[in-house]
Write a protein that holds these residues in place. Structure first.
Motif, PDB file in Angstrom:
ATOM      1  N   TRP A  16       0.852  -1.201   0.000  1.00 36.12           N
ATOM      2  CA  TRP A  16       0.000   0.000   0.000  1.00 36.12           C
ATOM      3  C   TRP A  16       0.881   1.242   0.000  1.00 36.12           C
ATOM      4  N   LEU A  17       1.906   1.215   0.845  1.00 41.22           N
ATOM      5  CA  LEU A  17       2.780   2.390   0.941  1.00 41.22           C
ATOM      6  C   LEU A  17       3.574   2.606  -0.350  1.00 41.22           C
ATOM      7  N   THR A  18       4.044   1.503  -0.969  1.00 43.44           N
ATOM      8  CA  THR A  18       4.856   1.708  -2.175  1.00 43.44           C
ATOM      9  C   THR A  18       3.991   2.083  -3.378  1.00 43.44           C
ATOM     10  N   GLU A  19       2.715   1.738  -3.322  1.00 45.03           N
ATOM     11  CA  GLU A  19       1.856   2.026  -4.483  1.00 45.03           C
ATOM     12  C   GLU A  19       1.034   3.297  -4.312  1.00 45.03           C
ATOM     13  N   LEU A  20       1.330   4.059  -3.283  1.00 43.37           N
ATOM     14  CA  LEU A  20       0.499   5.241  -3.000  1.00 43.37           C
ATOM     15  C   LEU A  20       0.291   6.105  -4.231  1.00 43.37           C
ATOM     16  N   ASP A  21       1.366   6.358  -4.951  1.00 48.94           N
ATOM     17  CA  ASP A  21       1.281   7.283  -6.067  1.00 48.94           C
ATOM     18  C   ASP A  21       0.493   6.722  -7.238  1.00 48.94           C
ATOM     19  N   ALA A  22       0.480   5.399  -7.332  1.00 47.63           N
ATOM     20  CA  ALA A  22      -0.197   4.790  -8.480  1.00 47.63           C
ATOM     21  C   ALA A  22      -1.706   4.663  -8.241  1.00 47.63           C
ATOM     22  N   ARG A  23      -2.116   4.823  -7.000  1.00 47.83           N
ATOM     23  CA  ARG A  23      -3.533   4.612  -6.675  1.00 47.83           C
ATOM     24  C   ARG A  23      -4.359   5.860  -6.931  1.00 47.83           C
ATOM     25  N   ALA A  24      -5.622   5.633  -7.263  1.00 50.71           N
ATOM     26  CA  ALA A  24      -6.537   6.772  -7.402  1.00 50.71           C
ATOM     27  C   ALA A  24      -6.754   7.372  -6.020  1.00 50.71           C
ATOM     28  N   ILE A  25      -6.716   8.696  -5.959  1.00 55.65           N
ATOM     29  CA  ILE A  25      -6.886   9.328  -4.643  1.00 55.65           C
ATOM     30  C   ILE A  25      -8.318   9.175  -4.166  1.00 55.65           C
ATOM     31  N   ALA A  26      -9.247   9.254  -5.119  1.00 51.26           N
ATOM     32  CA  ALA A  26     -10.649   9.059  -4.742  1.00 51.26           C
ATOM     33  C   ALA A  26     -11.131   7.819  -5.480  1.00 51.26           C
ATOM     34  N   PRO A  27     -11.123   6.656  -4.831  1.00 49.97           N
ATOM     35  CA  PRO A  27     -11.455   5.422  -5.535  1.00 49.97           C
ATOM     36  C   PRO A  27     -12.872   5.481  -6.094  1.00 49.97           C
ATOM     37  N   ALA A  28     -13.017   4.900  -7.284  1.00 49.68           N
ATOM     38  CA  ALA A  28     -14.341   4.911  -7.910  1.00 49.68           C
ATOM     39  C   ALA A  28     -15.184   3.818  -7.274  1.00 49.68           C
ATOM     40  N   THR A  29     -15.904   4.161  -6.250  1.00 47.74           N
ATOM     41  CA  THR A  29     -16.779   3.178  -5.628  1.00 47.74           C
ATOM     42  C   THR A  29     -18.124   3.844  -5.357  1.00 47.74           C
ATOM     43  N   THR A  30     -19.057   3.069  -4.920  1.00 46.83           N
ATOM     44  CA  THR A  30     -20.378   3.620  -4.594  1.00 46.83           C
ATOM     45  C   THR A  30     -20.758   3.088  -3.223  1.00 46.83           C
ATOM     46  N   GLY A  31     -21.768   3.685  -2.648  1.00 43.28           N
ATOM     47  CA  GLY A  31     -22.265   3.200  -1.358  1.00 43.28           C
ATOM     48  C   GLY A  31     -22.692   1.749  -1.466  1.00 43.28           C
ATOM     49  N   ALA A  32     -23.378   1.427  -2.555  1.00 45.33           N
ATOM     50  CA  ALA A  32     -23.877   0.054  -2.721  1.00 45.33           C
ATOM     51  C   ALA A  32     -22.705  -0.921  -2.828  1.00 45.33           C
ATOM     52  N   ALA A  33     -21.652  -0.511  -3.556  1.00 46.12           N
ATOM     53  CA  ALA A  33     -20.522  -1.419  -3.746  1.00 46.12           C
ATOM     54  C   ALA A  33     -19.773  -1.642  -2.435  1.00 46.12           C
ATOM     55  N   SER A  34     -19.578  -0.588  -1.649  1.00 43.65           N
ATOM     56  CA  SER A  34     -18.824  -0.791  -0.402  1.00 43.65           C
ATOM     57  C   SER A  34     -19.655  -1.586   0.608  1.00 43.65           C
ATOM     58  N   GLU A  35     -20.979  -1.384   0.613  1.00 42.18           N
ATOM     59  CA  GLU A  35     -21.827  -2.182   1.515  1.00 42.18           C
ATOM     60  C   GLU A  35     -21.815  -3.655   1.092  1.00 42.18           C
ATOM     61  N   ALA A  36     -21.781  -3.875  -0.218  1.00 46.16           N
ATOM     62  CA  ALA A  36     -21.848  -5.254  -0.732  1.00 46.16           C
ATOM     63  C   ALA A  36     -20.648  -6.082  -0.262  1.00 46.16           C
ATOM     64  N   LEU A  37     -19.514  -5.409  -0.024  1.00 45.69           N
ATOM     65  CA  LEU A  37     -18.323  -6.142   0.425  1.00 45.69           C
ATOM     66  C   LEU A  37     -18.581  -6.869   1.748  1.00 45.69           C
ATOM     67  N   PHE A  38     -19.541  -6.357   2.498  1.00 44.95           N
ATOM     68  CA  PHE A  38     -19.746  -6.898   3.845  1.00 44.95           C
ATOM     69  C   PHE A  38     -21.129  -7.523   4.009  1.00 44.95           C
ATOM     70  N   ALA A  39     -21.768  -7.767   2.867  1.00 42.58           N
ATOM     71  CA  ALA A  39     -23.176  -8.191   2.907  1.00 42.58           C
ATOM     72  C   ALA A  39     -23.353  -9.528   3.616  1.00 42.58           C
ATOM     73  N   GLU A  40     -22.353 -10.395   3.554  1.00 45.71           N
ATOM     74  CA  GLU A  40     -22.593 -11.731   4.115  1.00 45.71           C
ATOM     75  C   GLU A  40     -22.523 -11.770   5.646  1.00 45.71           C
ATOM     76  N   GLY A  41     -22.190 -10.656   6.258  1.00 45.09           N
ATOM     77  CA  GLY A  41     -22.212 -10.598   7.727  1.00 45.09           C
ATOM     78  C   GLY A  41     -21.026 -11.324   8.344  1.00 45.09           C
TER      79      GLY A  41
END
Ligand SMILES: Cc1ncc(COP(=O)(O)O)c(C=O)c1O
Length: 473
Positions: A25-50
């Motif tokens: 994560w630290l070495t790739e900081l510059d290559a990463r998007a500063i504001a990741p293209a995600t949505t509320g639905a997508a981030s909630e879906a990551l944890f949907a299975e409880g």
């Protein structure tokens, strides 16, 4: 085997995997998007299975990939809000704090870590020109401000068993929202916050403070405290601390300084914080301008007895039997918190590793980067600088070819477009009704080239909007 216990080999394997992820994560900081293209639905879906009933063992860590992918990069060009850049040695200190799992609430529960926190607090107090102040580390500036105002209320209008008396607190119109929140939480009532107008540099006008206090006194109200800001969140304005302190003293008011954003810059430019040591209490945020990972706030105060008057509610089960000044010491008697984590490990390790000088230099670089951006903005006719830059917050907007009435809407869309481009990240502020782009430099990674990219990116985002022939996104 105890199912919750890990063998040394298992611990090492998991720790190594986490270290690899962290390093990546630290070495790739510059290559990463500063504001990741995600949505509320997508981030909630990551944890949907409880939460699983049966343990996943090492596969538990597999789910970290998309979580980490969805984090902001925190790289050199993240200049939004007042978000410190996260110094890695501090992060390692935080990791150790979790493993050691000490309750840093009293010397007898965590002797060395209590002494470490006392030393960190004393050291930071001395470094910002407040030698002799003590205090504690907090979850952030908001809780430090709440604690400072709790002390103020107990000192000037003690709550009794029936409830708390009212009183008036003064701050500038640029005050951070954590102050009205603290007043509300303390039951003092938001209406009892008098907002004092600022001068052309967004600093509290002392003569208006004096007048407001006098008016309240003659109306039979009870002035309690004044909150001076040392680094306002919008523009970095530092209130005239000496003048405010003189007025507070003359009227017997508590003086709290909200230095959550700015006060640690006194490590580099103490002359801009003259009068800081006149405060009765002072909040700072090591997770802002000391680059430490969240959370690491600091509350300093001059008189520990005042902290105990506000926070000591000891029951028998926590009473210390010791008479030794250190061995009987308890943070819970001077703080909101009872159970407390080893927050001091991060700044202690980080400052020992790098030395204070490195932090002073990093702060100086931030100040210089802000000054450089202000100059670039002044030199660019399409942009307008909207406030002086006393510290490291730069407020500006795009104006070329835009009638006044359209500037707010255009710059609002410009900010969204700019951040969506993913190369720099700014936030916003409103100054005298104007929507402004705001870059705040509390980032040890930012270079002069990054500063140039801010201007280039703002102009590129503006061009996208105007060339599209429409300002809709
Ligand atoms: C001036 C000021 N005071 C208080 C705070 C609140 O600090 P925290 O977010 O650590 O609670 C901030 C945060 O930006 C701030 O800028």
């Amino acid at each position: 085997m105890n199912p919750l216990e890990l063998s040394p080999a298992d611990f090492r394997r998991l720790a190594d995997r986490l270290s690899t992820l962290a390093e990546q994560w630290l070495t790739e900081l510059d290559a990463r998007a500063i504001a990741p293209a995600t949505t509320g639905a997508a981030s909630e879906a990551l944890f949907a299975e409880g939460l699983p009933e049966e343990g996943l063992k090492d596969a538990a860590l597999d789910a970290l990939g998309p979580v980490i992918a969805g984090t902001r990069a925190g790289n050199a060009r993240f200049l939004g809000y007042v978000l410190g850049s996260g110094e890695p040695v501090g992060a390692l200190g935080d990791y150790l704090a979790g493993v050691l799992n000490q309750n840093v609430t009293a010397w007898r529960s965590a002797p060395t870590l209590v002494s470490m926190e006392r030393a960190v607090v004393r050291g930071l107090a001395a470094a910002v020109g407040c030698p002799g102040f003590t205090g504690s580390l907090t979850g952030g500036g908001s809780s430090a401000n709440l604690m400072g105002l709790t002390m103020a209320r107990e000192a000037k209008a003690p709550a009794n068993e029936e409830g708390s008396p009212t009183g008036v607190v003064y701050a500038s119109t640029e005050v951070h929202m954590s102050i009205p929140k603290a007043l509300a939480l303390l039951g003092l009532g938001r209406r009892n916050l008098r907002l004092i107008s600022t001068d052309e540099e967004w600093r509290m006008r002392p003569e208006l403070l004096e007048r407001a206090i006098t008016e309240d006194l003659s109306a039979g109200r009870r002035p309690l405290a004044v909150v001076a800001t040392a680094g306002s969140v919008n523009t970095g304005a530092v209130d005239p601390l000496k003048d405010v302190a003189a007025i507070a003293r003359r009227h017997g008011l508590w003086m709290h300084v909200d230095g959550a954003y700015g006060a640690l810059a006194a490590l580099a430019v103490p002359e801009r914080f003259e009068g800081l040591a006149l405060a009765d209490s002072l909040s700072m945020d090591a997770h802002k301008w000391l680059y430490q990972p969240v959370d690491c706030g600091v509350l300093l105060f001059r008189d520990a007895a005042a902290a105990r008057r506000a926070f000591s509610f000891s029951g028998d089960y926590v009473r210390s039997m010791s008479t030794d000044a250190v061995e009987s010491f308890a943070f819970f008697e001077e703080s909101l918190e009872l159970s407390r984590r080893a927050r001091a490990l991060k700044p202690w390790l980080s400052v020992r590793y790098h030395g204070l000088r490195a932090f002073r230099e990093a702060i100086r670089k931030d100040l210089e980067n802000a000054r450089r951006l202000a100059e670039l903005v002044r030199a660019e006719p399409r942009l307008e600088l909207l406030a002086p830059v006393p510290l490291s917050a730069v407020c500006f907007r795009y104006v070329a070819g835009l009638p006044e009435a359209e500037r707010n809407a255009f710059n609002t869309k410009l900010l969204a477009r700019l951040n969506a481009r993913g190369r720099v990240y700014l936030s916003n502020a409103t100054l005298s009704g104007n929507f402004v782009l705001r870059a705040c430099f509390v980032n040890h990674r930012t270079t002069p080239e990054d500063v140039q990219m801010v201007v280039a990116e703002v102009l590129a985002a503006a061009a996208e909007l105007t060339h599209a022939g429409t300002v809709s996104l």
